[in-house]
Design an enzyme around this catalytic site. Structure first.
Site, short mmCIF file in Angstrom:
data_model
loop_
_atom_site.label_atom_id
_atom_site.label_comp_id
_atom_site.label_asym_id
_atom_site.label_seq_id
_atom_site.Cartn_x
_atom_site.Cartn_y
_atom_site.Cartn_z
N SER A 1 0.80 -1.22 0.00
CA SER A 1 0.00 0.00 0.00
C SER A 1 0.84 1.27 0.00
CB SER A 1 -0.96 -0.05 1.18
OG SER A 1 -1.85 1.02 1.13
N HIS A 2 0.73 2.04 1.07
CA HIS A 2 1.37 3.36 1.15
C HIS A 2 2.79 3.27 1.71
CE1 HIS A 2 -0.58 2.12 4.76
NE2 HIS A 2 0.26 2.84 5.43
N ASP B 1 -2.60 6.45 -3.34
CA ASP B 1 -1.43 5.83 -2.70
C ASP B 1 -0.83 4.71 -3.57
OD1 ASP B 1 -3.38 3.87 -2.34
OD2 ASP B 1 -2.57 3.22 -0.41
N ASP C 1 -1.13 1.47 -3.90
CA ASP C 1 -2.02 0.53 -4.60
C ASP C 1 -3.33 1.19 -5.02
OD1 ASP C 1 -2.74 0.76 -1.91
OD2 ASP C 1 -3.57 -1.26 -1.81
N ASP D 1 -5.79 2.63 -3.57
CA ASP D 1 -7.07 2.52 -2.86
C ASP D 1 -7.34 3.71 -1.95
OD1 ASP D 1 -5.16 1.79 -0.98
OD2 ASP D 1 -6.21 -0.03 -0.31
N ARG D 2 -6.31 4.50 -1.65
CA ARG D 2 -6.53 5.68 -0.80
C ARG D 2 -6.68 6.93 -1.66
NH1 ARG D 2 -2.96 5.38 4.67
NH2 ARG D 2 -3.34 3.17 5.09
N LYS E 1 -11.55 -0.06 -0.54
CA LYS E 1 -11.60 1.39 -0.73
C LYS E 1 -11.04 1.69 -2.11
CE LYS E 1 -7.44 1.98 2.18
NZ LYS E 1 -7.36 0.70 2.91
C1 VG1 Z 1 -3.80 1.49 8.23
C2 VG1 Z 1 -4.99 2.42 8.39
C3 VG1 Z 1 -6.28 1.65 8.15
C4 VG1 Z 1 -6.23 1.00 6.76
C5 VG1 Z 1 -4.98 0.15 6.64
C6 VG1 Z 1 -4.81 -0.41 5.24
O1 VG1 Z 1 -3.86 0.46 9.17
O2 VG1 Z 1 -5.00 2.99 9.67
O3 VG1 Z 1 -7.37 2.53 8.26
O4 VG1 Z 1 -7.36 0.21 6.55
O5 VG1 Z 1 -3.82 0.92 6.92
O6 VG1 Z 1 -4.73 0.62 4.29
P1 VG1 Z 1 -3.01 0.47 10.55
O7 VG1 Z 1 -3.29 -0.85 11.21
O8 VG1 Z 1 -1.59 0.69 10.19
O9 VG1 Z 1 -3.54 1.64 11.34
V1 VG1 Z 1 -3.92 0.39 2.82
O10 VG1 Z 1 -4.07 1.71 1.90
O11 VG1 Z 1 -2.73 -0.48 3.29
O12 VG1 Z 1 -4.75 -0.90 2.10
CO CO Z 2 -3.43 1.40 -0.02
#
Ligand code: VG1
Ligand code: CO
Length: 552
Positions: A116-117, A286, A288, A290-291, A385
């Protein structure tokens, strides 16, 4: 086919977090590490005798190690007897596109390669997660079963041999790979099906008109998976000028950037959106895709407000013209969306952090829009998302209302009040200290309730637990909540997606009804809660850090 017997035990304990398994690339590069996880997944998936009839979707955010992992997984899927795998061209599929493909092609499930990010490149992070047939992240009972299985397995199946050549992932079309069933590998266009879906939801005519009228936008896809999608839709289908999408080429190291669309990491975009010459609309997605982050000229929208504004105006968007069934938000997300649900007379739901908790509510048609404070917004169109979807939703609203981003948000505050909101992240805390902090905090809860701190009266102090209203499953210890009279809140939880030490997230919220007080800097509006959070949890002393590393 060969079944390798390898010592997989050293890699036992690969417990998937909020969003799958995330580790350093160097960890994933250890021999048999990825294989251990993938075989454990295949072993625990139901209907093992039906594999030849099952289709998997496979793709990732294009980060370093993506292509290597795709090759490995294809050969393991073939050896495990799967009938077909749909792979995004070049191994690329954004998370929402993967969800859309799983649903549209009625796949058994999908494997998404993404951290992801988190930063990419050889020294960055890699990740893998499994999505089930509804297109959404696997529920906890599946991720827990994978983890258990990683502690037991001693062998994995693969068709790979010492001299197997890589499969061509770049040419569209279908080839066959060995294995018991002769698995079809179908390389699909990464964007087409997703772009079609967007056209069923939004008023493309109105949005084309908005660009044609000379409005300008800047979409920063942060050198990540979102680039091809944003270019195809914004610059292709909607006629936005070339250059509307910046950082639009997916790179294995995201150009060295941190592909996290928030004010701390999207500094280039914030600068470009500042001043009278800035575009009308700014957005980012981000790693992937999704954000999403939404900005107006000189104006940043918090994700919690974004969800609430979208909900309040949803019927102006064709895909949601019939109204919303309900709204769901993760517990730490501000209560702004609840106020809209109340006004609309529809249910609102509060779930633990992580998109997987929205799946059952969406499948049961109890909610239409979902959101998280972490720059995540989505709807029942997929089970993830969706960054570009959120951007198009806002664009559709700008086009049909003729308003600016800022006036939409200010109008919202005037009607519903403002939920001041901020998240403070304390990253890289030694894990034992973070655990001590949370344990000490939990121990204090019974004594805290009912206490007053200056003007703040603590009404409830608890550890959030959630019972899924659809399947009755219970998730405990989902975050410590301090709930004050008047709607102020402080929430503490540890991140499940970090890969270095522990990250403490402190979520701060205060409601302000008075329009004369809607212009405070958020950190000022929340100052007493920030002080209180440190006093109650001894964050500075236990973390050894003077200040949060990231404030959003
Ligand atoms: C974080 C965010 C959460 C989100 C998750 C995956 O998790 O707080 O809201 O769903 O990332 O997002 P954590 O456990 O680090 O707080 V992504 O864009 O990785 O799919
Ligand atoms: Co993401």
């Amino acid at each position: 086919m060969s079944a390798l017997t390898v010592p997989t035990q050293p890699f036992a304990g690969q417990r998937p977090g909020t969003s799958g398994l995330r580790k350093k690339v160097t960890v994933f590069q250890q021999p048999h590490y990825l294989e251990n996880f993938v075989q454990s997944l295949f072993d625990i998936l139901p209907d093992a005798d039906q594999r030849a009839a099952q289709t998997l979707v496979l793709g990732g955010d294009g980060r370093f190690h993506n292509r290597v992992a795709v090759q490995t997984i294809l050969r393991m899927a073939a050896a495990n007897g799967f009938g077909r795998v749909l792979v995004g061209q070049g191994g690329l599929l954004s998370t929402p596109a993967a969800s859309a493909v799983i649903r549209k092609r009625a796949a058994f499930g999908g494997i998404i390669l993404s951290a992801s990010h988190n930063p990419g490149g050889p020294d960055g992070d890699f990740g893998i997660k499994y999505n089930i047939g509804n297109g959404g992240p696997a529920p906890e009972k599946i991720t827990e079963a994978i983890y258990q299985r990683t502690t037991e397995i001693t062998a994995y199946q693969t068709t790979a041999t010492a001299d197997s050549a890589d499969l061509d992932l770049d040419t569209l079309g279908t080839t066959t790979l060995g294995g018991p069933a002769g698995m079809a590998v179908e390389v699909i266009d990464s964007v087409a099906l997703y772009a079609d879906l967007m056209q069923t939801l939004f008023d493309f005519e109105a949005m084309r008109g908005w660009f044609a009228a000379g409005h300008r936008m800047r979409m920063d896809t942060m050198c990540a998976a979102g680039g091809p999608y944003a270019k195809a839709v914004l610059e292709g289908l909607l006629g936005a000028p070339a250059g509307t999408v910046v950082n639009g080429e997916p790179l294995e190291d995201f150009g060295g950037h941190h592909p996290d669309p928030n004010p701390a990491h999207a500094t280039e975009l914030i600068a470009a959106m500042t001043g009278a010459a800035a575009p009308d609309f700014g957005a980012a997605s981000d790693g992937d895709a999704d954000r999403n982050m939404i900005l107006g000229r000189d104006f940043v929208v918090t994700p919690s407000d974004s969800l609430a504004v979208m909900a309040a105006h949803a019927t102006k968007v064709p895909g949601y013209a019939a109204g919303l069934k309900g709204i769901a938000r993760s517990m730490p997300t501000s209560c702004a969306a609840d106020a809209v649900a109340k006004a609309l007379g529809i249910p609102s739901h509060e779930t633990p952090t992580g998109w997987k908790f929205f799946g059952n509510l969406l499948d049961a048609d109890r909610v239409t829009l979902c959101g998280e404070e972490s720059y995540g917004t989505g709807s029942n169109h997929v089970r993830e998302k969706d960054g570009l979807w959120a951007v198009l939703f806002w664009l559709n609203l700008l086009a049909v209302t003729g308003e600016s981003v800022e006036s939409l948000v200010r109008g919202h505050w005037a009607r519903f009040g403002r939920h001041y909101y901020s998240r403070h992240d304390w990253e890289g805390i030694p894990t034992d200290r973070a655990d001590t902090l949370m344990t000490a905090l939990r121990a204090q809860l019974p004594a805290l309730a009912g206490q007053s701190f200056g003007a703040l009266t603590l009404e409830t102090a608890d550890d959030f637990a959630y019972t899924d209203p659809v399947d009755g499953s219970v998730s405990t210890r989902q975050g410590v909540r301090l709930l004050f009279a008047g709607g102020a809140r402080v929430v503490f939880r540890l991140s499940g997606t970090g890969t270095e030490g522990a990250t403490l997230r402190v979520y701060l919220e205060r409601f302000e009804a008075d329009p004369a007080r809607h212009d405070l800097p958020p950190q000022d509006a929340l100052a007493d809660l920030i002080t209180l959070a440190d006093r109650v949890a001894s964050i500075r002393s236990l973390s050894g850090q003077a200040a949060p590393t990231v404030i959003t």
